[in-house]
Scaffold this motif. Sequence first.
Motif, PDB file in Angstrom:
ATOM      1  N   ILE A   1       0.846  -1.195   0.000  1.00 59.59           N
ATOM      2  CA  ILE A   1       0.000   0.000   0.000  1.00 59.59           C
ATOM      3  C   ILE A   1       0.882   1.247   0.000  1.00 59.59           C
ATOM      4  N   MET A   2       0.658   2.127  -0.952  1.00 61.02           N
ATOM      5  CA  MET A   2       1.404   3.375  -1.004  1.00 61.02           C
ATOM      6  C   MET A   2       0.874   4.319   0.070  1.00 61.02           C
ATOM      7  N   THR A   3       1.781   4.890   0.851  1.00 56.39           N
ATOM      8  CA  THR A   3       1.372   5.740   1.968  1.00 56.39           C
ATOM      9  C   THR A   3       1.802   7.190   1.760  1.00 56.39           C
ATOM     10  N   ASN A   4       1.135   8.062   2.510  1.00 54.46           N
ATOM     11  CA  ASN A   4       1.512   9.463   2.635  1.00 54.46           C
ATOM     12  C   ASN A   4       1.745   9.724   4.114  1.00 54.46           C
TER      13      ASN A   4
ATOM     14  N   PRO B   1      -6.908   2.815  -4.617  1.00 52.75           N
ATOM     15  CA  PRO B   1      -6.689   3.007  -6.060  1.00 52.75           C
ATOM     16  C   PRO B   1      -7.965   3.445  -6.776  1.00 52.75           C
ATOM     17  N   GLY B   2      -7.785   4.121  -7.894  1.00 52.21           N
ATOM     18  CA  GLY B   2      -8.915   4.530  -8.711  1.00 52.21           C
ATOM     19  C   GLY B   2      -9.619   5.779  -8.229  1.00 52.21           C
ATOM     20  N   PHE B   3      -8.876   6.671  -7.565  1.00 54.38           N
ATOM     21  CA  PHE B   3      -9.499   7.905  -7.071  1.00 54.38           C
ATOM     22  C   PHE B   3     -10.156   8.660  -8.224  1.00 54.38           C
TER      23      PHE B   3
ATOM     24  N   SER C   1      -8.824  -2.639  12.959  1.00 57.35           N
ATOM     25  CA  SER C   1     -10.079  -3.093  12.343  1.00 57.35           C
ATOM     26  C   SER C   1     -10.417  -2.250  11.120  1.00 57.35           C
ATOM     27  N   LEU C   2     -10.269  -0.930  11.248  1.00 57.40           N
ATOM     28  CA  LEU C   2     -10.520  -0.057  10.099  1.00 57.40           C
ATOM     29  C   LEU C   2      -9.537  -0.338   8.967  1.00 57.40           C
ATOM     30  N   PHE C   3      -8.293  -0.632   9.329  1.00 58.72           N
ATOM     31  CA  PHE C   3      -7.301  -0.914   8.289  1.00 58.72           C
ATOM     32  C   PHE C   3      -7.664  -2.178   7.517  1.00 58.72           C
ATOM     33  N   GLN C   4      -8.115  -3.217   8.205  1.00 53.14           N
ATOM     34  CA  GLN C   4      -8.531  -4.435   7.508  1.00 53.14           C
ATOM     35  C   GLN C   4      -9.746  -4.171   6.624  1.00 53.14           C
ATOM     36  N   ALA C   5     -10.684  -3.374   7.121  1.00 58.21           N
ATOM     37  CA  ALA C   5     -11.841  -3.011   6.293  1.00 58.21           C
ATOM     38  C   ALA C   5     -11.389  -2.227   5.067  1.00 58.21           C
ATOM     39  N   TYR C   6     -10.429  -1.314   5.255  1.00 59.49           N
ATOM     40  CA  TYR C   6      -9.894  -0.546   4.127  1.00 59.49           C
ATOM     41  C   TYR C   6      -9.266  -1.487   3.096  1.00 59.49           C
ATOM     42  N   ARG C   7      -8.457  -2.439   3.569  1.00 59.02           N
ATOM     43  CA  ARG C   7      -7.790  -3.356   2.632  1.00 59.02           C
ATOM     44  C   ARG C   7      -8.817  -4.131   1.812  1.00 59.02           C
TER      45      ARG C   7
ATOM     46  N   TYR D   1     -17.751   5.665  -3.873  1.00 61.52           N
ATOM     47  CA  TYR D   1     -17.005   6.717  -3.186  1.00 61.52           C
ATOM     48  C   TYR D   1     -15.506   6.411  -3.262  1.00 61.52           C
ATOM     49  N   ASN D   2     -14.705   7.451  -3.074  1.00 57.67           N
ATOM     50  CA  ASN D   2     -13.270   7.272  -2.848  1.00 57.67           C
ATOM     51  C   ASN D   2     -13.060   6.919  -1.383  1.00 57.67           C
ATOM     52  N   LEU D   3     -12.000   6.179  -1.099  1.00 57.36           N
ATOM     53  CA  LEU D   3     -11.767   5.733   0.269  1.00 57.36           C
ATOM     54  C   LEU D   3     -10.355   6.109   0.726  1.00 57.36           C
TER      55      LEU D   3
END
Length: 365
Positions: free
Chosen positions: A53-56, A67-69, A119-125, A134-136
Amino acid sequence: MPLENIIMIMTDLTHYTSEAVTLLNSLIGIPSISREEDQVADFLQNYMEGCGIMTNRSGNNIWCIAPGFDSQKPTLLLNSHIDTVKPVNGWRKHPFTPKAEDGKIYGLGSNDAGASVVSLFQAYRHLSTTVQAYNLIFLASCEEEVSGKNGIESVLPQLPPIALGVVGEPTEMHPAVAEKGLMVLDVTAHGKAGHAARNEGDNAIYKAMNDIQWFRNHRFEKESPLLGPVKMSVTQINAGTQHNVIPDTCTFVVDIRSNECYSNEELFDEIGQNIQSEAKARSFRLNSSRIDLEHPFVKRAIELGRTPFGSPTLSDQALMKFPSVKIGPGNSSRSHTADEFILVSEIEEAIKLYIELLDGLVIAQ
């Protein structure tokens, strides 16, 4: 949600939970007191990039954009914080050594809010591999426990406009649709010094007492059905230099928990019209928040058996100028306590529910 999606989620849930627990154990093992999150931020960024995952990053805030913003779509923000308070007295287990016992994971920040982060990170993945309306964005922010200006407040201007924020905090996965704000006042009553043995001076303590009584008794007219009335508490007081000198100043601190019916500025103006002492607000920035019960996210949460409520505790929602809802695994009563813990089953439930709440959700731009 289509049946094939439900089957896929249930199949993957064990894996998601296992990954989340492993990550949480690592986070607990790295001290991350507010404003000292460098090491845990480094670890989390490396972990996310190790997942491809590319991070900022800005300071100790880390985020990633699915991806796909598409600028024509609304953007949804998943957010929780990586900092913790300092360990309180009374820990029987080591706060920075994760301990698994009877289905629980003990450790500082396990409940508030490490379980929400993982938990949010796993949902994001999961969601970032699907097509959504929507964008995420997933954001792990710092300095939440101290409402620091280097936390989420410094990051939001760097993000695309946000249509909805989902804030991970321990709510037993019920949606907090309103949250009290905070304003702290430093109040000074002015008198005149004199000798206590003679009828001299003008006692600042007595002047302060009148205003303290006003803070104790005053009721603001507007009450919230979710948050109740505005709450004001005098929490600190200081006056005098020695027993035989009439004090010329008396200072006290007032903790004010606002509801969504008032901005902090409005409360400050009304207070100023009713007290004789000089009041100064430390900040107006931590206002109360509220999301409409008809919002698609809230309606879906209700359909899934969740109960909306008003939260008395402060979070980074106070710094969000867009609709937001606070929802996450764990129980708020465990936060900031000795032997803080989270249940593994709560993490599993959270991942599943986050995905059910967000997969296929349609929100306005």
